[in-house]
Scaffold this motif. Structure first.
Motif, short mmCIF file in Angstrom:
data_model
loop_
_atom_site.label_atom_id
_atom_site.label_comp_id
_atom_site.label_asym_id
_atom_site.label_seq_id
_atom_site.Cartn_x
_atom_site.Cartn_y
_atom_site.Cartn_z
N GLY A 80 -35.66 64.46 -1.63
CA GLY A 80 -34.64 64.47 -2.58
C GLY A 80 -33.54 63.63 -2.24
O GLY A 80 -32.41 63.95 -2.73
N LEU A 125 -37.44 60.67 1.14
CA LEU A 125 -38.63 61.06 0.22
C LEU A 125 -38.32 61.35 -1.11
O LEU A 125 -37.67 62.38 -1.05
CB LEU A 125 -39.69 62.24 0.98
CG LEU A 125 -40.92 62.25 0.33
CD1 LEU A 125 -41.87 62.50 1.53
CD2 LEU A 125 -40.96 63.34 -0.77
N ASP A 126 -38.74 60.69 -1.95
CA ASP A 126 -38.21 61.15 -3.53
C ASP A 126 -39.45 60.59 -4.33
O ASP A 126 -39.73 59.24 -4.01
CB ASP A 126 -36.71 60.55 -3.62
CG ASP A 126 -36.40 61.53 -4.71
OD1 ASP A 126 -36.76 61.41 -5.80
OD2 ASP A 126 -35.10 62.03 -4.57
N PHE A 176 -34.58 60.15 -10.92
CA PHE A 176 -33.00 59.89 -11.43
C PHE A 176 -32.37 58.45 -10.71
O PHE A 176 -31.40 58.25 -10.66
CB PHE A 176 -32.12 60.95 -10.94
CG PHE A 176 -32.68 62.24 -11.20
CD1 PHE A 176 -32.53 62.51 -12.83
CD2 PHE A 176 -33.04 63.24 -10.61
CE1 PHE A 176 -33.23 63.70 -13.31
CE2 PHE A 176 -33.79 64.47 -11.06
CZ PHE A 176 -33.67 64.84 -12.30
N LYS A 212 -42.78 59.19 -3.01
CA LYS A 212 -44.21 60.09 -3.20
C LYS A 212 -43.51 61.24 -3.72
O LYS A 212 -42.34 61.79 -3.57
CB LYS A 212 -44.60 60.64 -1.72
CG LYS A 212 -46.22 60.81 -1.60
CD LYS A 212 -46.64 60.77 -0.18
CE LYS A 212 -48.09 61.03 -0.46
NZ LYS A 212 -48.64 60.76 0.78
N ALA A 218 -36.28 69.05 -5.55
CA ALA A 218 -36.60 70.32 -6.61
C ALA A 218 -36.21 69.77 -7.78
O ALA A 218 -35.35 68.68 -7.83
CB ALA A 218 -35.70 71.41 -5.94
N ILE A 244 -43.18 72.57 -8.41
CA ILE A 244 -42.19 71.78 -7.59
C ILE A 244 -41.37 72.46 -6.59
O ILE A 244 -41.35 72.20 -5.37
CB ILE A 244 -41.42 70.64 -8.29
CG1 ILE A 244 -42.47 69.87 -8.98
CG2 ILE A 244 -40.74 69.76 -7.41
CD1 ILE A 244 -41.91 68.96 -10.18
N SER A 256 -31.34 76.05 -0.42
CA SER A 256 -31.38 77.43 -1.24
C SER A 256 -30.03 77.48 -2.11
O SER A 256 -29.30 76.61 -2.13
CB SER A 256 -31.46 78.46 -0.33
OG SER A 256 -32.18 79.32 -1.34
N SER A 257 -29.79 78.62 -2.80
CA SER A 257 -28.75 78.72 -3.58
C SER A 257 -28.45 80.34 -3.64
O SER A 257 -29.22 81.02 -3.76
CB SER A 257 -29.38 78.43 -4.98
OG SER A 257 -28.34 78.60 -5.93
N VAL A 304 -22.28 72.98 -6.56
CA VAL A 304 -21.86 71.86 -5.93
C VAL A 304 -21.00 71.19 -6.90
O VAL A 304 -21.31 70.86 -7.93
CB VAL A 304 -22.94 71.16 -5.20
CG1 VAL A 304 -22.34 69.97 -4.15
CG2 VAL A 304 -23.95 72.04 -4.29
N ARG A 360 -24.00 64.05 -11.16
CA ARG A 360 -24.40 65.02 -12.30
C ARG A 360 -23.24 65.65 -13.02
O ARG A 360 -22.26 65.72 -12.26
CB ARG A 360 -25.00 66.30 -11.57
CG ARG A 360 -26.56 66.16 -10.94
CD ARG A 360 -27.08 67.11 -10.30
NE ARG A 360 -27.22 68.29 -11.08
CZ ARG A 360 -27.88 69.51 -10.92
NH1 ARG A 360 -28.29 69.43 -9.57
NH2 ARG A 360 -28.15 70.38 -11.68
N1 LIG Z 1 -26.31 70.83 -7.16
C1 LIG Z 1 -25.79 72.30 -7.02
O1 LIG Z 1 -25.09 72.64 -7.44
C2 LIG Z 1 -27.00 72.87 -5.97
C3 LIG Z 1 -26.65 74.15 -5.75
C4 LIG Z 1 -27.45 75.09 -4.84
C5 LIG Z 1 -28.48 74.47 -4.51
N2 LIG Z 1 -29.09 73.20 -4.64
C6 LIG Z 1 -30.22 72.55 -4.15
O2 LIG Z 1 -29.97 71.46 -3.60
C7 LIG Z 1 -31.10 70.50 -3.69
C8 LIG Z 1 -30.68 69.05 -4.19
O3 LIG Z 1 -29.82 69.50 -5.59
P1 LIG Z 1 -29.26 68.00 -6.36
O4 LIG Z 1 -28.20 68.53 -7.26
O5 LIG Z 1 -28.98 66.83 -5.53
O6 LIG Z 1 -30.35 68.04 -7.31
P2 LIG Z 1 -30.92 66.46 -7.98
O7 LIG Z 1 -31.58 66.87 -9.30
O8 LIG Z 1 -29.66 65.78 -8.24
O9 LIG Z 1 -31.91 66.08 -6.89
C9 LIG Z 1 -33.08 66.31 -6.48
C10 LIG Z 1 -34.03 65.08 -6.10
O10 LIG Z 1 -35.28 65.89 -5.83
C11 LIG Z 1 -36.17 64.78 -6.47
N3 LIG Z 1 -37.61 65.34 -7.03
C12 LIG Z 1 -37.65 66.43 -7.69
N4 LIG Z 1 -38.97 66.76 -7.76
C13 LIG Z 1 -39.64 65.94 -6.98
C14 LIG Z 1 -40.77 65.96 -6.68
N5 LIG Z 1 -41.85 66.67 -7.38
N6 LIG Z 1 -41.28 65.06 -5.71
C15 LIG Z 1 -40.31 64.03 -4.98
N7 LIG Z 1 -39.10 64.31 -5.31
C16 LIG Z 1 -38.83 65.21 -6.27
C17 LIG Z 1 -35.54 64.22 -7.59
O11 LIG Z 1 -36.15 62.98 -7.91
C18 LIG Z 1 -34.19 63.77 -7.35
O12 LIG Z 1 -34.05 62.77 -6.65
C19 LIG Z 1 -32.02 71.41 -4.61
O13 LIG Z 1 -33.08 72.11 -3.81
C20 LIG Z 1 -31.25 72.16 -5.30
O14 LIG Z 1 -32.02 73.46 -5.67
C21 LIG Z 1 -28.29 72.42 -5.58
#
Ligand SMILES: NC(=O)c1ccc[n+]([C@@H]2O[C@H](COP(=O)([O-])OP(=O)(O)OC[C@H]3O[C@@H](n4cnc5c(N)ncnc54)[C@H](O)[C@@H]3O)[C@@H](O)[C@H]2O)c1
Length: 346
Positions: A9, A32-33, A37, A54, A75, A92, A116-117, A170, A178
């Motif tokens: 991600g 790995l992504d 986005f 991938k 995720a 996923i 995690s969260s 975050v 975002r």
């Molecule tokens: N942003 C927040 O406020 C927050 C808070 C707590 C936890 N998290 C966790 O942190 C992690 C990252 O969050 P984020 O805000 O950067 O999310 P995001 O949606 O911006 O990034 C997630 C990335 O994972 C990739 N991805 C999703 N499904 C995939 C798949 N099947 N195969 C390969 N790549 C895949 C997406 O292309 C994306 O680039 C997540 O696990 C999220 O649950 C985020």
């Protein structure tokens, strides 16, 4: 620790900040992504790192040979994504995470840092929820985090050390911005409309953390002696970063001169509240300092949004809202009903 780290991600909101942070700390980073986005850039593109393009659902042990650690961010990261299709979140966030962990263990990658969260605590009557508090997930997204932590616990042994990094919401600037999380959304709204409207009474609490500070915390889990973090959950943040939604809104309007905050206090609005205790984090990593607050983060966001000319059209395009962008890719025929690319990515 130094060494070779796989960040899943890495092309997301957190990943686009974490990856350069780890590179600056001299880790040999591979991403790995699947690139959902990759077109959702705000400002300049982050420096590229070697990448495995991938889907997480197709990862094999052979992809993971030679890594010292995995930071697993990949995720569907948004509560309502589960509403679009419950199966995707489970496939996923849960099944593919377990697949990745099993493949990592098979490939001899010992350190597995799972993003995690704190959302998994759900509604809480407790004053502060610590890592021992009962888990009460309210959504498919939150449930996927609980299920994954539980499955990873079963895999933990002398050869495999997962750690569960429970983040608050975050905020802050990222090249893959975002606008569907609380402070980021408020600043964009303040800047493009001149006001922030809050449906709740603003009283609920949320733990929040700036994306730059968060990125630096991952360095702690990468370098900590394994015995201090092995198979442990950490609320990842600081007690003083529990904020009322009202205070987050106030930080947003203060960063945009002339903007007004309206608190509607509608009956039936989302009043879910919880405060996380970060005592365990502070005890384990006593020297770590969180440098940002929502107030300073709001100023950073407002300046950056002005600089790139963020306007109502860009906000309405859905490019920075995870759920809207995925729906757009499906409607355009680029993703299929399983959220897999039809043809070449993007
Ligand atoms: N942003 C927040 O406020 C927050 C808070 C707590 C936890 N998290 C966790 O942190 C992690 C990252 O969050 P984020 O805000 O950067 O999310 P995001 O949606 O911006 O990034 C997630 C990335 O994972 C990739 N991805 C999703 N499904 C995939 C798949 N099947 N195969 C390969 N790549 C895949 C997406 O292309 C994306 O680039 C997540 O696990 C999220 O649950 C985020």
């Amino acid at each position: 620790m130094s060494g070779k780290v796989l960040v899943t991600g890495h092309d997301g909101y957190i990943g686009a900040v974490l990856t350069p942070t780890l590179v600056r700390s001299r880790y040999d980073v591979v991403g790995l992504d699947t690139g959902y986005f990759s077109k959702c850039l705000l400002g300049t593109e982050p420096a590229k790192v070697p990448t495995i393009s991938k889907d997480l659902r197709e990862v094999e042990a052979s992809d993971l040979k030679g890594f010292d650690a995995i930071v697993h961010l990949g995720a569907l990261s948004n509560d309502p994504v589960g509403n679009l299709n419950k199966g995707w979140t489970e496939d996923i966030n849960f099944h593919a995470s377990v697949r990745l962990a099993k493949a990592a263990k098979q490939a001899g990658v010992r350190r597995f840092i799972f993003s995690s969260s704190c959302i998994m605590y759900g509604l809480s009557e407790a004053q502060f929820v610590d890592e021992t508090a009962p888990l009460n997930p309210q959504t498919d997204y939150a449930r996927s985090k609980v299920q994954t932590e539980q499955a990873l616990q079963e895999l933990a042994d002398d050869t495999f050390s997962p750690v569960y990094v429970r983040n608050g919401t975050v905020y802050g600037l990222s090249p893959r911005q975002r606008l569907d999380t609380v402070l980021n959304a408020f600043v964009a709204e303040a800047l493009t409309t001149g006001h922030v409207t809050m449906h709740s009474d603003g009283e609920p609490w949320r733990p929040v953390v700036h994306v730059d500070d968060l990125a630096r915390t991952f360095g702690l889990y990468l370098s900590a002696p394994l015995e201090t973090i092995h198979n442990q959950a950490f609320n990842n943040g600081a007690d003083h970063l529990n904020y009322k939604i009202r205070a987050i809104g106030e930080a947003a309007v203060k960063a945009v001169p002339g903007a007004k905050l309206t608190i509607e206090a509608r009956p039936g609005a989302d009043q879910r509240t919880y405060r996380a205790s970060f005592a365990k984090f502070a005890k384990t990593f006593p020297d770590f300092k969180f440098e940002w607050t929502p107030e300073s983060g709001a100023v950073q966001l407002a300046d950056a949004f002005r600089k790139v000319g963020l306007d109502k059209v860009a906000v309405a395009s859905g490019k920075f809202i995870r759920l809207s962008w995925l729906r757009h890719l499906i409607d355009d025929g680029r993703l299929d009903e399983n959220l897999k690319w039809r043809g070449v990515n993007g």
